[in-house]
Design a protein around this motif. Structure first.
Motif, PDB file in Angstrom:
ATOM      1  N   GLU A 177      32.814  14.943 -29.217  1.00 20.50           N
ATOM      2  CA  GLU A 177      32.976  16.393 -29.264  1.00 20.50           C
ATOM      3  C   GLU A 177      31.652  17.100 -28.967  1.00 20.50           C
ATOM      4  OE1 GLU A 177      35.498  18.385 -29.698  1.00 20.50           O
ATOM      5  OE2 GLU A 177      37.117  17.020 -30.215  1.00 20.50           O
TER       6      GLU A 177
ATOM      7  N   HIS B 102      31.826  25.566 -19.210  1.00 18.91           N
ATOM      8  CA  HIS B 102      32.861  25.483 -20.226  1.00 18.91           C
ATOM      9  C   HIS B 102      33.327  26.887 -20.585  1.00 18.91           C
ATOM     10  CE1 HIS B 102      31.258  21.465 -20.711  1.00 18.91           C
ATOM     11  NE2 HIS B 102      30.087  21.985 -20.953  1.00 18.91           N
TER      12      HIS B 102
ATOM     13  N   ALA C 115      31.913  12.814 -21.086  1.00 12.42           N
ATOM     14  CA  ALA C 115      31.814  14.259 -20.850  1.00 12.42           C
ATOM     15  C   ALA C 115      31.522  14.505 -19.373  1.00 12.42           C
ATOM     16  CB  ALA C 115      30.729  14.854 -21.730  1.00 12.42           C
TER      17      ALA C 115
ATOM     18  N   SER D 128      31.883  17.024 -17.542  1.00 10.06           N
ATOM     19  CA  SER D 128      31.409  18.354 -17.177  1.00 10.06           C
ATOM     20  C   SER D 128      29.936  18.588 -17.479  1.00 10.06           C
ATOM     21  CB  SER D 128      32.241  19.425 -17.904  1.00 10.06           C
ATOM     22  OG  SER D 128      32.095  19.309 -19.306  1.00 10.06           O
ATOM     23  N   VAL D 129      29.249  17.607 -18.075  1.00 14.30           N
ATOM     24  CA  VAL D 129      27.814  17.747 -18.320  1.00 14.30           C
ATOM     25  C   VAL D 129      27.097  17.962 -16.983  1.00 14.30           C
ATOM     26  CG1 VAL D 129      25.749  16.448 -18.975  1.00 14.30           C
ATOM     27  CG2 VAL D 129      27.746  16.451 -20.467  1.00 14.30           C
TER      28      VAL D 129
ATOM     29  N   LEU E  36      29.163  15.999 -27.150  1.00 11.54           N
ATOM     30  CA  LEU E  36      28.881  15.864 -25.722  1.00 11.54           C
ATOM     31  C   LEU E  36      29.727  16.811 -24.890  1.00 11.54           C
ATOM     32  CD1 LEU E  36      28.505  12.019 -25.050  1.00 11.54           C
ATOM     33  CD2 LEU E  36      26.714  13.724 -25.362  1.00 11.54           C
ATOM     34  N   SER E  37      30.969  17.031 -25.297  1.00  9.57           N
ATOM     35  CA  SER E  37      31.881  17.823 -24.475  1.00  9.57           C
ATOM     36  C   SER E  37      31.443  19.271 -24.346  1.00  9.57           C
ATOM     37  CB  SER E  37      33.302  17.752 -25.055  1.00  9.57           C
ATOM     38  OG  SER E  37      33.391  18.476 -26.285  1.00  9.57           O
TER      39      SER E  37
END
Length: 360
Positions: A151, A249, A183, A185-186, A153-154
């Motif tokens: 969570e 995000h 993750a 989207s990092v 990382l996300s």
């Protein structure tokens, strides 16, 4: 002309990832910005805040937030602290918020978008600091520990691989692969050798600032990476996100749901002793107790039996580090224990037995 908003960097990461050490080094390296740092801990005493104050920088002010779930529903301190910072905006260029190791950054991110704070502050970036050897261990990705780590990382824009000095390139590549899988989207993965990051890779990134706001940016923007920058891959931008472009995000208030609502098993308590301690005996005692109890983190101070120095204990599971500091000698021992359903009475009994001193 409206006042420029103050950029905010949120630093998240699991227990013992090295967030405070990284921030301490950042303070030492900082030459341009006047910083306000909000330190949030899951415990009864601010160990991390005391460590950051030891840097003695005149360009940094430290605020301790006692509520372990920063900016969450029952946190009465976060909003007043941010409002007080805005009142001193002429003295502050950038705000850093260190969340506790058991918190998600999403509550802070949502609050920054609220009507109370959005006109005055803007999210610069969210950094997730990773204990890389721990992440690569076989037992870290399962259960409550792995769920919380995933969570954290996300919600990150940047993942900082920390504690990597003893790792080879193959291990670093394996760490990058795990982060990307957990993750996608990092945006960036950075390497923190000796827990150090270039401030140009950390502050002033403007990753969440709308294009219309850029001319109002408060403080200098980072340019190209400086000396020592070592990307893990040749690709600097991932998944179509640009440095300074759109938001990776969506962080609406309605999307935030804290990990602790689903799993209240994380517990924290502090033990004290009025006795000075033998440093090596205390270190060995904590290592034994960490093998016997479901502890993830132990940190604190103690007076030394053989010198006026303060003993500093930092433990992640059974890995216990003891250092000595001549600053702020401890009047009594204070240790914060954080774990998943640990037994406080059993720990008190064993710590008293193994150190030969009384703990309560």
């Amino acid at each position: 002309m409206s006042q420029p908003r103050i950029p905010v960097t949120v630093v998240t990461g699991f227990l013992g990832a090295g967030k405070t050490t990284l921030l301490s080094n950042l303070i030492h390296q900082n030459r341009q910005r006047r910083l306000a740092i909000l330190v949030n801990e899951f415990g009864e005493v601010s160990i991390d805040g005391a460590l950051l104050r030891d840097t003695g920088s005149s360009q940094v002010e430290i605020h301790d937030l006692a509520n372990g779930l920063v900016a969450y529903d029952d946190d009465q301190d976060f909003l007043p602290a941010m409002q007080a910072i805005w009142q001193r905006r002429a003295l502050i260029d950038h705000v850093l918020i260190e969340t506790s190791g058991l918190a998600l950054p999403s509550a802070v991110m949502a609050q920054l978008q609220s009507p109370a704070l959005a006109p005055y502050f803007v999210l610069d970036a969210t950094l997730a600091v990773v204990d890389t050897p721990l992440m690569l261990s076989d037992d870290f990705s399962t259960g409550a520990t792995g769920a919380l780590f995933g969570e954290q990382l996300s919600f990150a824009d940047i993942v900082v691989l920390n504690k990597i000095d003893a790792l080879d390139d193959a291990a670093l590549l394996a760490a990058e692969t795990r982060v990307r899988a957990a993750a996608p989207s990092v945006r960036f993965i950075e390497l923190a050798f000796e827990a150090k990051l270039d401030t140009r890779l950390t502050l002033g990134l403007r990753l969440h600032e709308a294009a219309a706001d850029r001319q109002r940016h408060y403080g200098p923007i980072a340019s190209l990476p400086g000396p020592g920058f070592r990307p893990l891959t040749d690709q600097a931008v991932f998944d179509g996100h640009s440095h300074g472009g759109g938001t990776a995000h969506s962080h609406g208030l309605a999307t935030h749901k804290h990990f602790h609502e689903q799993d209240p098993g994380w517990q924290s308590f502090m033990l004290k002793s009025a006795h000075a301690q033998d440093g090596e005996r205390l270190r060995a005692a904590i290592a034994v107790i960490a093998r016997e109890q479901p502890l993830l983190r132990v940190k604190g101070f103690a007076a030394s039996q053989d010198s006026p120095e303060r003993l500093l204990i930092q433990a992640v599971r059974t890995r216990v580090e003891l250092t000595r500091s001549p600053h702020m000698p401890a009047r009594q021992a204070q240790l914060v224990f954080i774990g998943y359903h640990p037994s406080r009475p059993a720990i008190v009994e064993r710590l008293t037995e193994l150190t030969g001193t009384t703990w309560r």
